[in-house]
Design a protein around this motif. Structure first.
Motif, PDB file in Angstrom:
ATOM      1  N   VAL A  43       0.857  -1.178   0.000  1.00 26.30           N
ATOM      2  CA  VAL A  43       0.000   0.000   0.000  1.00 26.30           C
ATOM      3  C   VAL A  43       0.895   1.230   0.000  1.00 26.30           C
ATOM      4  N   GLU A  44       0.330   2.337  -0.453  1.00 28.13           N
ATOM      5  CA  GLU A  44       1.089   3.584  -0.488  1.00 28.13           C
ATOM      6  C   GLU A  44       0.469   4.565   0.490  1.00 28.13           C
ATOM      7  N   ILE A  45       1.285   5.026   1.428  1.00 30.41           N
ATOM      8  CA  ILE A  45       0.865   6.019   2.401  1.00 30.41           C
ATOM      9  C   ILE A  45       1.795   7.213   2.272  1.00 30.41           C
ATOM     10  N   ARG A  56      -6.354  -2.604   1.081  1.00 27.80           N
ATOM     11  CA  ARG A  56      -6.123  -1.486   0.154  1.00 27.80           C
ATOM     12  C   ARG A  56      -7.096  -0.338   0.413  1.00 27.80           C
ATOM     13  N   ILE A  57      -8.367  -0.671   0.638  1.00 28.35           N
ATOM     14  CA  ILE A  57      -9.386   0.354   0.911  1.00 28.35           C
ATOM     15  C   ILE A  57      -9.067   1.089   2.216  1.00 28.35           C
ATOM     16  N   LYS A  79      -6.087   3.336   1.778  1.00 27.06           N
ATOM     17  CA  LYS A  79      -6.415   4.546   1.020  1.00 27.06           C
ATOM     18  C   LYS A  79      -7.101   5.576   1.927  1.00 27.06           C
ATOM     19  N   GLN A  80      -7.989   5.091   2.798  1.00 25.57           N
ATOM     20  CA  GLN A  80      -8.647   5.998   3.744  1.00 25.57           C
ATOM     21  C   GLN A  80      -7.626   6.603   4.703  1.00 25.57           C
ATOM     22  N   ASP A 137      -4.407   6.967   4.139  1.00 29.43           N
ATOM     23  CA  ASP A 137      -3.563   7.859   3.357  1.00 29.43           C
ATOM     24  C   ASP A 137      -4.208   9.238   3.212  1.00 29.43           C
ATOM     25  N   THR A 138      -5.525   9.260   3.017  1.00 31.95           N
ATOM     26  CA  THR A 138      -6.241  10.537   2.920  1.00 31.95           C
ATOM     27  C   THR A 138      -6.058  11.347   4.201  1.00 31.95           C
ATOM     28  N   ARG A 194      -2.361  12.578   4.480  1.00 31.46           N
ATOM     29  CA  ARG A 194      -2.093  13.705   3.567  1.00 31.46           C
ATOM     30  C   ARG A 194      -2.749  15.003   4.065  1.00 31.46           C
TER      31      ARG A 194
END
Length: 111
Positions: free
Chosen positions: A6-8, A26-27, A30-31, A33-34, A37
């Motif tokens: 995964v990308e963070i 992955r989901i 992504k949450q 990571d949001t 960021r």
């Protein structure tokens, strides 16, 4: 056991999870990571560990608010359309979180 990358905050992390839980991880990533960021945009670059900690605290605060709104300890989280909402009772989620925590601890020890 499966491994998902995964990308963070622009960096790849390998995360172990139960077979069949790859898309869920992955989901969730992504949450997360949001949130990371958003924290980075608010406070600037303070290092990944601190960004992760602050994002985790934001998520913990959101979870606490949901629990208080429900008036119980249950978590009735609503997920974005098309996303699966996390359920602590499902195997693989706790395992994935433990793997991420271990990875963060390993990174922190290297600093």
């Amino acid at each position: 056991m499966a491994t998902v990358t995964v990308e963070i905050n622009g960096r790849p992390y390998a995360v172990g999870c139960a077979d069949g839980q790859e898309e869920r991880v992955r989901i969730l990533a992504k949450q997360f990571d949001t949130h990371v960021r958003q924290v980075a945009a608010d406070v600037g670059h303070v290092g990944d560990i601190r960004l992760f900690l602050m994002a985790a605290l934001v998520l913990a605060d959101e979870l606490h608010e949901v629990r208080m709104t429900n008036g119980s300890g249950a978590t009735a989280l609503s997920a974005p359309a098309g996303a699966m909402s996390p359920s602590p009772a499902e195997p693989g989620v706790a395992e994935a979180l433990n793997a991420v925590a271990a990875r963060i601890e390993k990174i922190a020890q290297g600093l």
